[in-house]
Design a protein around this motif. Structure first.
Motif, mmCIF file in Angstrom:
data_model
loop_
_atom_site.group_PDB
_atom_site.id
_atom_site.type_symbol
_atom_site.label_atom_id
_atom_site.label_comp_id
_atom_site.label_asym_id
_atom_site.label_seq_id
_atom_site.Cartn_x
_atom_site.Cartn_y
_atom_site.Cartn_z
ATOM 1 N N ASP B 44 0.836 -1.210 0.000
ATOM 2 C CA ASP B 44 0.000 0.000 0.000
ATOM 3 C C ASP B 44 0.867 1.256 0.000
ATOM 4 O O ASP B 44 0.580 2.228 -0.699
ATOM 5 N N LYS B 47 2.430 1.687 -3.424
ATOM 6 C CA LYS B 47 1.423 2.089 -4.417
ATOM 7 C C LYS B 47 0.980 3.544 -4.182
ATOM 8 O O LYS B 47 0.895 4.332 -5.127
ATOM 9 N N GLU B 48 0.728 3.862 -2.926
ATOM 10 C CA GLU B 48 0.286 5.230 -2.612
ATOM 11 C C GLU B 48 1.332 6.261 -3.051
ATOM 12 O O GLU B 48 1.016 7.291 -3.643
ATOM 13 N N GLN B 50 3.738 5.871 -5.299
ATOM 14 C CA GLN B 50 3.852 5.908 -6.767
ATOM 15 C C GLN B 50 2.729 6.722 -7.382
ATOM 16 O O GLN B 50 2.942 7.523 -8.298
ATOM 17 N N ILE B 51 1.505 6.505 -6.854
ATOM 18 C CA ILE B 51 0.341 7.231 -7.391
ATOM 19 C C ILE B 51 0.480 8.713 -7.084
ATOM 20 O O ILE B 51 0.274 9.572 -7.940
ATOM 21 N N TYR B 55 2.410 8.360 -10.779
ATOM 22 C CA TYR B 55 1.401 7.826 -11.699
ATOM 23 C C TYR B 55 0.104 8.639 -11.756
ATOM 24 O O TYR B 55 -0.635 8.531 -12.736
ATOM 25 N N LEU B 232 -3.914 2.550 -13.780
ATOM 26 C CA LEU B 232 -3.103 2.283 -12.584
ATOM 27 C C LEU B 232 -2.834 0.786 -12.433
ATOM 28 O O LEU B 232 -1.779 0.375 -11.943
ATOM 29 N N LYS B 233 -3.809 -0.011 -12.865
ATOM 30 C CA LYS B 233 -3.629 -1.472 -12.776
ATOM 31 C C LYS B 233 -2.395 -1.884 -13.586
ATOM 32 O O LYS B 233 -1.583 -2.698 -13.137
ATOM 33 N N LEU B 236 0.840 -0.306 -11.957
ATOM 34 C CA LEU B 236 1.221 -0.866 -10.655
ATOM 35 C C LEU B 236 1.446 -2.379 -10.716
ATOM 36 O O LEU B 236 1.675 -3.016 -9.686
ATOM 37 N N VAL B 239 4.571 -3.532 -9.084
ATOM 38 C CA VAL B 239 4.517 -3.454 -7.609
ATOM 39 C C VAL B 239 3.735 -4.651 -7.073
ATOM 40 O O VAL B 239 4.154 -5.302 -6.109
ATOM 41 N N GLU B 240 2.601 -4.923 -7.727
ATOM 42 C CA GLU B 240 1.768 -6.057 -7.289
ATOM 43 C C GLU B 240 2.587 -7.357 -7.357
ATOM 44 O O GLU B 240 2.528 -8.185 -6.460
#
Lengths: 239, 390
Positions: B44, B47-48, B50-51, B55, B232-233, B236, B239-240
């Motif tokens: 999380d 991802k947070e 990066q967004i 992103y 984003l999918k 990311l 990352v996933e």
């Protein structure tokens, strides 16, 4: 007369394979027991006493012949029906007491009642009454490991009688007890037999027990050799 | 309700043996939740970040742009189409121009990515405001990793050389206006940021961009020729995958602990069945069926996990809560890992994680408890009373 029998066996045979031969633990045993009897199967080790008790206790099935207990042929009973019969109508007392070690005295005596789904209050009343009968109410919270042999066997007696079964089967109940405890236990059982009219059937070769019997059935090599009935109490060696 | 009651009574009556199994199993509970929570928190957090920084709500890429192929960069730019330009004008998107370049810090040659961004953008949480040009000089923004690798400080000047749209080499001095500290290496390592319009002018790429970052929560995404929207999918996915790999690696540790606990319970069950035959015989004599005895012994085993859950809650909840608040400090040099890790990792324990862990342990324990009890199905009451197993 036939109908008055609580237990009736006819030509009961139980065999075990031993190597290439067959051992006859019971060989055409035909016996009947009426309500309130205080009877015993006597004989040397290997004479078939325990095998007979196991069959009429629906713990085992005969090879041949029939054993009708409380109107039910044990051979025809399913595993579940046999368990039901034992739960409702038969109490067992064993030579080695067979108490559940992690339970207290109270919990051991309560165990058969749990299976009958009795409400807690009724269970408690019955357990305490049974413990009073065997004079162990003050040891209700003790664990089996904290009891003497005599006390343990009295707990086993309380556990057997707590549901007031019609039949109590006692396999060598005094074999691990000294004389004083043996007489105490036998006195207790005799009182219960009088008070509740419970049928007691012993398997024993202990002379102390034999003196208490009102009916003595002698088994030798799986056959009934004698079936003696005494009119009077057979205790204290007065017959 | 008799069977569960008796099972619990037997289990508690067994004393130390039970509690040893319970403690090992409770460690599995806590370790699984802690480790998985750490990976969820890490995922999380990455991802947070990066967004937030890079992103946004997704990106439009020029059709030739491939971040994994530097050879494409030369052609990966084009005029921003009108539908996207409208979004940029409304402040719902920001364009970024990317070109390969070289710098010469202290006489060394270093290949970098030169990136142009609008100093006034507010689409991503990026300190582009430091790129406001106040004199004739070109301000540059770099990250701490870049500053470290190039040996640059605020106020330093460095020559940047690039090839413009016509393929002609050109070079200018830029001065380091600010060094940003960011947890996102993707906007830091080997990168120099300069004002977008300056870069467009130097490159001869008026109104062009390599990619356009969309603001978060923008629902209307126009379809435009020559530009591909990357959700984003998609962005990311790496990352996933990283988190999935980490979780799998981490699961080996707790699976080993779980295996130990299961082995202990299996062993206890096998021993119980061998040692408690007389007890089973007595139960049968009192009216228990074999089925009920199997239920009883299986439940006894399964209740280990219930007790373990309670024990784990007693010491685990304070530990996990404390850890979630305090976080796990990353070691020195963590920012070279290449992923957007903060100075501290904060685990996240989701309801799904806790419930899933409880169910996993309960099911595995029940299966392990049941397996040895199958022997009871063949047990004759008379053999049991003699203490023999058929």
């Amino acid at each position: 007369m036939e109908n008055s029998f609580l237990i009736k066996t006819k030509d009961l045979v139980k065999t075990y394979p031993v190597g290439h031969t067959t051992l006859f633990a019971l060989n055409r045993v035909s016996l009947g027991f009426k309500p309130g009897e205080f009877a015993g199967l006597v004989g040397p080790s290997g004479s078939g006493k325990t095998t007979f008790l196991n069959i009429i206790g629906s713990l085992d099935s005969p090879t041949e012949g029939s054993a009708v207990v409380m109107g039910k042929n044990v051979e025809d009973l399913s595993h579940k029906q046999a368990a039901e019969l034992r739960n409702r109508s038969i109490g067992f007392i064993f030579q080695t007491f067979n108490l559940l070690p992690v339970y207290t005295v109270y919990e051991n005596v309560e165990f058969p009642l749990l299976l009958l789904n009795l409400p807690p209050k009724e269970r408690k009343e019955k357990v305490m009454k049974a413990l009073e009968w065997v004079r162990l109410a003050d040891r209700a919270k003790s664990k089996p490991a904290q009891l003497s042999g005599g006390e343990s066997q009295r707990v086993a007696v309380a556990r057997a009688i707590v549901k007031k079964p019609s039949i109590i089967l006692a396999d060598e109940p005094t074999a691990n007890l000294d004389a004083e405890n043996s007489f105490n236990i036998l006195d207790t059982m005799e009182e219960l037999n009088h008070e509740l009219n419970t049928t007691f059937i012993f398997a024993t070769h202990d002379e102390k027990v034999i003196k208490y019997l009102r009916r003595k059935i002698t088994l030798v090599d799986g056959k009934v050799t004698k079936d003696e009935v005494y009119e009077q109490k057979n205790s204290k060696g007065d017959i | 309700m008799i069977i569960p009651k008796l099972a619990l009574r037997n289990l508690l009556g067994a004393g130390l043996r039970t509690w040893l199994n319970v403690v090992v199993l409770s460690l599995s509970f806590v370790l699984i939740i802690w480790l998985q929570g750490l990976y969820i928190g890490m995922g999380d957090q990455i991802k947070e970040a990066q967004i937030d920084v890079d992103y946004g709500g997704g990106q439009y890429w020029h059709e030739s742009y491939d971040p994994y192929d530097p050879l494409t960069l030369e052609d990966a730019h084009g005029a921003v189409p009108d539908p996207i330009q409208n979004k940029i004008d409304k402040g719902e998107a920001t364009p970024i121009l990317i070109a390969q370049a070289t710098i010469y810090p202290e006489g060394r040659l270093q290949v970098i990515l030169l990136k142009g961004i609008d100093p006034a953008q507010t689409v991503v949480n990026f300190p582009s405001q430091f790129l406001v040009q106040e004199n004739g000089e070109i301000p540059a923004l770099i990250g701490t990793r870049m500053a470290k690798s190039a040996g640059l400080k605020i106020g330093d000047k460095v020559i940047v050389r690039w090839r413009d749209a016509q393929g002609t080499f050109d070079a200018r001095d830029v001065y380091i206006a600010q060094i940003m500290k960011t947890i996102v290496p993707a906007v830091d390592q080997s990168q120099i940021w300069i004002p977008l319009e300056t870069m467009r002018e130097l490159m001869g790429m008026q109104n062009e961009a390599s990619l356009v970052v969309m603001a978060k929560d923008i629902e209307e995404l126009p379809v435009v020729s020559g530009w591909n929207f990357k959700s984003l999918k998609f962005l990311l996915a790496d990352v996933e995958y990283l988190i999935k790999t980490k979780k799998t690696g981490g699961s080996i540790i707790y699976m080993f602990l779980l295996l130990l606990a299961m082995l202990a319970i299996f062993n206890t069950q096998v021993l119980s069945i061998f040692r408690r035959k007389k007890e089973m015989g007595s139960m049968m004599a009192m009216g228990f069926t074999r089925g009920k005895i199997i239920q009883l012994f299986t439940l006894e085993g399964a209740f280990h996990s219930v007790l373990a859950g309670i024990v784990a809650a007693i010491y685990g909840i304070p530990f996990l809560v404390w850890f979630a608040k305090k976080g796990w400090a990353m070691p020195e040099g963590y920012d070279d890992f290449g992923i957007a890790l903060g100075e501290k990792l904060f685990p996240i324990y989701t309801a799904g994680l806790v419930f899933g862990t409880v169910m996993l342990i309960l099911i595995v324990t029940t299966i392990v408890s049941f397996l040895p009890t199958r022997k009871i199905a063949k047990l004759k009451p008379t053999d049991a009373l003699r203490g023999r197993l058929s």
